[in-house]
Design a protein around this motif. Structure first.
Motif, PDB file in Angstrom:
ATOM      1  N   ALA A  18       2.948  12.136  19.153  1.00  0.00           N
ATOM      2  CA  ALA A  18       3.798  12.580  18.044  1.00  0.00           C
ATOM      3  C   ALA A  18       3.378  11.921  16.734  1.00  0.00           C
ATOM      4  CB  ALA A  18       5.263  12.280  18.358  1.00  0.00           C
ATOM      5  N   LEU A  19       3.108  10.626  16.772  1.00  0.00           N
ATOM      6  CA  LEU A  19       2.672   9.938  15.559  1.00  0.00           C
ATOM      7  C   LEU A  19       1.291  10.421  15.114  1.00  0.00           C
ATOM      8  CD1 LEU A  19       3.895   6.301  16.272  1.00  0.00           C
ATOM      9  CD2 LEU A  19       4.892   7.979  14.695  1.00  0.00           C
ATOM     10  N   GLY A  20       0.443  10.757  16.058  1.00  0.00           N
ATOM     11  CA  GLY A  20      -0.864  11.318  15.713  1.00  0.00           C
ATOM     12  C   GLY A  20      -0.729  12.631  14.966  1.00  0.00           C
ATOM     13  N   VAL A  21       0.221  13.452  15.367  1.00  0.00           N
ATOM     14  CA  VAL A  21       0.481  14.707  14.653  1.00  0.00           C
ATOM     15  C   VAL A  21       1.006  14.401  13.249  1.00  0.00           C
ATOM     16  CG1 VAL A  21       1.872  16.811  14.623  1.00  0.00           C
ATOM     17  CG2 VAL A  21       0.773  16.069  16.747  1.00  0.00           C
ATOM     18  N   MET A  22       1.844  13.391  13.122  1.00  0.00           N
ATOM     19  CA  MET A  22       2.322  12.996  11.789  1.00  0.00           C
ATOM     20  C   MET A  22       1.160  12.548  10.903  1.00  0.00           C
ATOM     21  SD  MET A  22       5.894  10.995  12.602  1.00  0.00           S
ATOM     22  CE  MET A  22       6.061  10.458  10.909  1.00  0.00           C
ATOM     23  N   TYR A  75      -0.110   4.152   6.347  1.00  0.00           N
ATOM     24  CA  TYR A  75      -0.701   3.046   7.108  1.00  0.00           C
ATOM     25  C   TYR A  75       0.210   2.524   8.221  1.00  0.00           C
ATOM     26  CZ  TYR A  75      -4.878   2.645   4.190  1.00  0.00           C
ATOM     27  OH  TYR A  75      -6.075   2.881   3.555  1.00  0.00           O
ATOM     28  N   PRO A  76       1.510   2.370   7.986  1.00  0.00           N
ATOM     29  CA  PRO A  76       2.357   1.939   9.121  1.00  0.00           C
ATOM     30  C   PRO A  76       2.384   2.953  10.275  1.00  0.00           C
ATOM     31  CG  PRO A  76       3.476   1.486   7.052  1.00  0.00           C
ATOM     32  CD  PRO A  76       2.251   2.309   6.715  1.00  0.00           C
ATOM     33  N   VAL A  77       2.480   4.240   9.948  1.00  0.00           N
ATOM     34  CA  VAL A  77       2.480   5.258  11.005  1.00  0.00           C
ATOM     35  C   VAL A  77       1.140   5.249  11.739  1.00  0.00           C
ATOM     36  CG1 VAL A  77       2.551   7.754  11.465  1.00  0.00           C
ATOM     37  CG2 VAL A  77       4.227   6.718   9.921  1.00  0.00           C
ATOM     38  N   LEU A  78       0.043   5.171  10.988  1.00  0.00           N
ATOM     39  CA  LEU A  78      -1.282   5.124  11.592  1.00  0.00           C
ATOM     40  C   LEU A  78      -1.451   3.891  12.483  1.00  0.00           C
ATOM     41  CD1 LEU A  78      -4.164   6.294  11.813  1.00  0.00           C
ATOM     42  CD2 LEU A  78      -4.749   4.920   9.778  1.00  0.00           C
ATOM     43  N   ALA A 113       4.428   4.249  30.341  1.00  0.00           N
ATOM     44  CA  ALA A 113       3.198   4.888  29.857  1.00  0.00           C
ATOM     45  C   ALA A 113       3.492   6.248  29.235  1.00  0.00           C
ATOM     46  CB  ALA A 113       2.193   5.028  31.004  1.00  0.00           C
ATOM     47  N   ALA A 114       4.301   7.054  29.909  1.00  0.00           N
ATOM     48  CA  ALA A 114       4.614   8.391  29.393  1.00  0.00           C
ATOM     49  C   ALA A 114       5.368   8.303  28.064  1.00  0.00           C
ATOM     50  CB  ALA A 114       5.414   9.188  30.420  1.00  0.00           C
ATOM     51  N   SER A 115       6.307   7.378  27.964  1.00  0.00           N
ATOM     52  CA  SER A 115       7.065   7.219  26.711  1.00  0.00           C
ATOM     53  C   SER A 115       6.143   6.835  25.556  1.00  0.00           C
ATOM     54  CB  SER A 115       8.135   6.138  26.871  1.00  0.00           C
ATOM     55  OG  SER A 115       9.052   6.485  27.856  1.00  0.00           O
ATOM     56  N   LEU A 116       5.293   5.846  25.797  1.00  0.00           N
ATOM     57  CA  LEU A 116       4.382   5.397  24.743  1.00  0.00           C
ATOM     58  C   LEU A 116       3.341   6.463  24.420  1.00  0.00           C
ATOM     59  CD1 LEU A 116       3.820   1.683  25.839  1.00  0.00           C
ATOM     60  CD2 LEU A 116       5.437   2.574  24.150  1.00  0.00           C
ATOM     61  N   TRP A 117       2.871   7.145  25.438  1.00  0.00           N
ATOM     62  CA  TRP A 117       1.870   8.187  25.265  1.00  0.00           C
ATOM     63  C   TRP A 117       2.422   9.329  24.414  1.00  0.00           C
ATOM     64  CZ3 TRP A 117      -0.298  11.331  29.985  1.00  0.00           C
ATOM     65  CH2 TRP A 117      -1.589  11.785  29.714  1.00  0.00           C
TER      66      TRP A 117
END
Length: 185
Positions: free
Chosen positions: A173-177, A120-123, A164-168
């Protein structure tokens, strides 16, 4: 039309953001009746998360390479790459929202302690960054498309673009996790 957008980039960014987020939340909250959408075969619906994981990895690489290109002064490669990143993001989002609108979110099948303290925190961070990125991406995209390259350095494009690029990239990466936790672990 370009002149209108060029003169009103913040306002157009706001309108596009509101429309985009309304569509995202309508799909995520299942406001659109599932019967209103054509239903793809189950094999296609099952393949979407895996395809989206690949898209996320590719988009991460494309955005990273595009960022590197602009740091080296290669404006054309940067522009092409960032536009490709936006197209990949749009493809990801359309497929993800289509699947969620039909099937709802995927349930986490792992242990409750992992779900509560890791998943949940990663999501949540992934979703927050994705939402925050939408107006930033529209803003830098509109600046980049409506201004001559020679004028972009005098705008907020470089500064906002870095954020924007950093957050994107972090969101990808978190989406892949999230994908790995849902489908592989």
């Amino acid at each position: 039309m370009q002149r209108l957008v060029e003169r009103h980039v913040p306002a157009v960014t706001g309108v596009l953001t509101v429309v985009s987020l309304a569509l995202v939340f309508a799909a995520a909250l299942r406001v659109v009746p599932a019967g209103a959408l054509p239903r793809a075969p189950d094999a296609v619906l099952s393949a979407i998360p895996h395809l989206n994981a690949v898209i996320s990895v590719v988009a991460f690489g494309v955005v990273g390479a595009s960022w590197r290109a602009i740091r080296r002064g290669n404006v054309e490669r940067h522009r092409t790459g960032m536009l490709a990143g936006v197209v990949l993001f749009a493809a990801f989002l359309v497929m993800y929202l289509y699947r969620v609108a039909l099937l709802g979110p995927t349930e986490f099948a792992g242990p409750a302690v992992v779900e509560r303290f890791v998943y949940y925190p990663v999501l949540a961070i992934h979703i927050l960054l994705a939402v925050v990125c939408i107006p930033l991406l529209y803003y830098v995209l509109l600046l980049g498309l409506t201004r001559p390259v020679s004028e972009l350095s005098a705008t907020n494009h470089p500064k906002v673009g870095r954020v924007a690029a950093s957050l994107w990239m972090t969101s990808f990466a978190l989406g892949v996790m999230v994908y790995l936790m849902l489908y592989l672990f």
